[in-house]
Motif scaffolding. Structure first.
Motif, PDB file in Angstrom:
ATOM      1  N   THR A 169      13.433  10.041  -1.794  1.00 37.46           N
ATOM      2  CA  THR A 169      13.765  10.176  -3.221  1.00 37.46           C
ATOM      3  C   THR A 169      14.989   9.344  -3.608  1.00 37.46           C
ATOM      4  O   THR A 169      16.006   9.366  -2.909  1.00 37.46           O
TER       5      THR A 169
ATOM      6  N   GLU B 257       1.331   6.506  -4.029  1.00 37.52           N
ATOM      7  CA  GLU B 257       2.508   6.467  -3.153  1.00 37.52           C
ATOM      8  C   GLU B 257       3.846   6.551  -3.871  1.00 37.52           C
ATOM      9  O   GLU B 257       4.879   6.723  -3.229  1.00 37.52           O
ATOM     10  N   VAL B 258       3.807   6.411  -5.188  1.00 37.25           N
ATOM     11  CA  VAL B 258       5.065   6.432  -5.942  1.00 37.25           C
ATOM     12  C   VAL B 258       4.938   7.406  -7.113  1.00 37.25           C
ATOM     13  O   VAL B 258       3.932   7.394  -7.817  1.00 37.25           O
TER      14      VAL B 258
ATOM     15  N   LEU C 131       2.424   0.097 -11.606  1.00 37.44           N
ATOM     16  CA  LEU C 131       2.087   0.834 -10.382  1.00 37.44           C
ATOM     17  C   LEU C 131       0.595   0.702 -10.066  1.00 37.44           C
ATOM     18  O   LEU C 131       0.206   0.535  -8.913  1.00 37.44           O
TER      19      LEU C 131
ATOM     20  N   TRP D  51      11.282  -4.997  -5.054  1.00 40.58           N
ATOM     21  CA  TRP D  51      10.217  -4.015  -5.259  1.00 40.58           C
ATOM     22  C   TRP D  51      10.436  -3.270  -6.584  1.00 40.58           C
ATOM     23  O   TRP D  51       9.512  -3.106  -7.380  1.00 40.58           O
TER      24      TRP D  51
ATOM     25  N   ILE E  33       8.206  -3.139 -10.306  1.00 37.62           N
ATOM     26  CA  ILE E  33       7.781  -1.930 -11.013  1.00 37.62           C
ATOM     27  C   ILE E  33       8.349  -1.849 -12.430  1.00 37.62           C
ATOM     28  O   ILE E  33       7.638  -1.533 -13.378  1.00 37.62           O
TER      29      ILE E  33
ATOM     30  N   LEU F 212      -0.182   1.412  -6.264  1.00 38.44           N
ATOM     31  CA  LEU F 212       0.832   2.323  -5.715  1.00 38.44           C
ATOM     32  C   LEU F 212       0.793   3.705  -6.366  1.00 38.44           C
ATOM     33  O   LEU F 212       1.712   4.498  -6.154  1.00 38.44           O
TER      34      LEU F 212
ATOM     35  N   PRO G 139       7.863  11.787   1.006  1.00 34.25           N
ATOM     36  CA  PRO G 139       8.493  10.790   0.145  1.00 34.25           C
ATOM     37  C   PRO G 139      10.021  10.725   0.303  1.00 34.25           C
ATOM     38  O   PRO G 139      10.657  11.705   0.663  1.00 34.25           O
TER      39      PRO G 139
ATOM     40  N   ILE H 280       6.091   2.908   2.433  1.00 29.49           N
ATOM     41  CA  ILE H 280       6.540   1.837   1.522  1.00 29.49           C
ATOM     42  C   ILE H 280       7.998   1.494   1.843  1.00 29.49           C
ATOM     43  O   ILE H 280       8.375   0.326   1.950  1.00 29.49           O
TER      44      ILE H 280
ATOM     45  N   LEU I  41      12.799   9.028  -8.427  1.00 30.24           N
ATOM     46  CA  LEU I  41      11.704   8.149  -8.026  1.00 30.24           C
ATOM     47  C   LEU I  41      11.355   8.526  -6.590  1.00 30.24           C
ATOM     48  O   LEU I  41      12.205   8.421  -5.695  1.00 30.24           O
ATOM     49  N   ARG I  42      10.140   9.015  -6.389  1.00 30.81           N
ATOM     50  CA  ARG I  42       9.744   9.419  -5.033  1.00 30.81           C
ATOM     51  C   ARG I  42       8.807   8.359  -4.462  1.00 30.81           C
ATOM     52  O   ARG I  42       7.763   8.048  -5.041  1.00 30.81           O
ATOM     53  N   VAL I  43       9.219   7.837  -3.297  1.00 27.58           N
ATOM     54  CA  VAL I  43       8.481   6.716  -2.715  1.00 27.58           C
ATOM     55  C   VAL I  43       8.004   7.103  -1.317  1.00 27.58           C
ATOM     56  O   VAL I  43       8.796   7.608  -0.506  1.00 27.58           O
TER      57      VAL I  43
END
Ligand SMILES: Nc1ncnc2c1ncn2[C@@H]1O[C@H](COP(=O)(O)OP(=O)(O)OP(=O)(O)O)[C@@H](O)[C@H]1O
Ligand SMILES: [Mg+2]
Length: 462
Positions: A305, A332-333, A324, A261, A265, A329, A303, A346, A340-342
């Motif tokens: 992190t 969501e990201v 993204l 993933w 990105i 995304l 999220p 996800i 990096l906040r996901v």
């Protein structure tokens, strides 16, 4: 205390479990066989991981000599990387997985270090066993008065899918590591789990120690999901009623999805530069993920992190933004500074592949007519501790008792210790009643070819 003089007169049973991702030892004294102790201090000096096992990892110096095992090996290698001195050294990780892929595991099999340098698999196993043995003996000397190495019966766990040659390989590696041949037993991993759950199951609603009970053992480790089905027999032994099956759906499947993933990105070339040139940062990210993944539940909201190392941040913001967008995304990201906040959904999706495959495989097996009487499922292995796994299994398999022991990741290890004590009793009973009929092989290689651990001893004498 006198050391053991006669075969079978062990004062203590110790088990070694070499997993794909984690390894460890446990032991208990003959007088208190169920009071099993594990090493509590693998992670001294490292705050990143909290585990009662240590990563399966061996470090060799440029002279190909053993230097360290486990988290110590990783830490030492990383400090060499920092100083730019790591190139002639070798770090072997996940080498058991390589043996799974190696059809003809034999004395000449080799394993690769993380940069592709080869060493004989036998040497790496020998070094690992010697390290665990020395660590154990040092710990015991501090705890048990007057203990001698010859008082210990060793049990080594092996995957049930390993063939005779692979099991013989493990036994030879143990002998080369200095363990006496007549004090080594091999236990199949699912059978060791089964033996431990026999011991604890009366505290659950489902008592699998009742004769006639059929149950499924699902061992979710780092590399694989291994599923076996056992029956408790009236003579108190266990029988395997379905051959072990499963797939590559262990916890490392989640790690791989996370990396894939990130690659989507940040791009393939940035990720490989990161892996090769910033190895320290790469390891740190994996370690952080290892800790984070244990906190994810079906209810995790908001999220998650991750701290992103400099090299990943150095690529152009526009590229990330475009990727993204392409991946749909953007909501969501978020990349903020080094964070990096996901979105949690996800993160949960990285678990889906392994969980869905495992649960479906269990459902398929349970629908087989010969497994119609299976009443209980034992969920063990480190990945069995994952709340998402537990949620899926309990929601999708409704009509079975599901037992998830505490510290599921240690069940194989504890069961292997228990197995050592039980087989000692049984071996001595067999020797008493059928004098001289237990062959040395039967004593070493139990649990053979779909026979149960305990059966193996009886059957070989029949
Ligand atoms: N609480 C948890 N939540 C999610 N994953 C977990 C949890 N605890 C451990 N794991 C994962 O479980 C795996 C390790 O399990 P275990 O120690 O049983 O494997 P192993 O014995 O090394 O592997 P194998 O049995 O396949 O050879 C790792 O991938 C780890 O990340
Ligand atoms: Mg395991």
């Amino acid at each position: 205390m006198a050391s053991a003089q006669t075969s079978g007169d062990w004062m203590l049973v110790a088990a070694f479990d070499f997993g794909t991702t984690y390894s460890g030892y446990a032991f208990s004294l003959r007088d208190k066989p169920t009071m099993i102790q594990t090493n509590q201090a693998w992670n001294a000096g490292s705050e990143a991981l909290v585990s009662l096992k240590t990563p399966t990892c061996v470090l060799l110096n440029p002279q190909k000599e053993f230097v360290a095992f486990g988290v110590e090996a990783e830490d030492k290698y990383l400090s060499l990387v920092e100083q730019g001195q790591h190139k002639p050294w070798m770090l072997f990780r996940r080498f058991k997985m390589m043996l799974h892929n190696n059809d003809g595991l034999n004395r000449n099999a080799t394993v690769d270090d993380i940069t592709g340098k080869k060493m004989p698999a036998m040497t790496i196993f020998e070094m690992s066993i010697r390290y665990l043995r020395d660590h154990l003996v040092d710990a015991l000397k501090k705890q048990v008065d007057g203990i001698h190495e010859s008082d210990i019966l060793y049990v080594l766990t092996v995957p049930s899918i390993w063939n005779d040659a692979a099991r013989q390989f493990m036994h030879e590696a143990a002998v080369m590591a200095g363990l006496a041949s007549d004090r080594i037993k091999l236990a199949l991993e699912p059978e060791a789990a089964s033996v431990w759950c026999q011991h604890i199951s009366s505290s659950f609603n489902a008592d699998i120690s009742k004769p006639g009970t059929q149950y499924m053992v699902v061992d979710l480790g780092g590399g694989t999901a291994d599923i076996s089905v056992h029956e408790k027999k009236f003579d108190t032994t266990l029988r395997e009623i379905h051959k072990a099956s499963g797939g590559p759906w262990g916890g490392t499947c989640v790690d791989q999805n996370f990396i894939n993933w990130l690659t989507n990105i940040f791009g393939e070339s940035t990720m490989s530069r990161f892996r090769e040139e910033e190895m320290e940062g790469y390891f740190e990210l994996l370690r952080e993920f290892e800790t984070k993944k244990r906190t994810i539940t079906p209810d995790t909201d908001g999220p998650v992190t991750f701290r992103i190392p400099i090299v990943l941040r150095s690529i152009h913001d526009e590229t990330i933004k475009r990727n993204l967008e392409q991946m749909k995304l953007t909501d969501e990201v978020a990349l903020q500074g080094d964070k990096l906040r996901v979105a949690a959904n996800i993160v949960r999706s990285w678990f889906s592949e392994s969980i869905e495959n495992t649960t479906q495989h269990m459902i398929n097996l349970l629908s087989e007519s010969k497994l119609i009487n299976v009443s209980t499922i034992l969920l063990v292995g480190g990945y069995g501790e994952c709340k998402l796994v537990q949620d899926s299994v309990t929601k999708k398999i409704r009509n079975k008792n599901i037992i998830i022991p505490q510290e599921a990741g240690l069940v194989v290890l504890k069961g292997a210790v228990r197995f050592g004590h039980l087989s000692r009793l049984i071996t001595s009973r067999v020797i008493k009643h059928r004098h001289g009929c237990v062959s040395e092989d039967a004593n070493i290689l139990t649990g053979y070819e779909n026979e149960s651990v305990l059966d193996g001893v009886f059957k070989s004498c029949a």
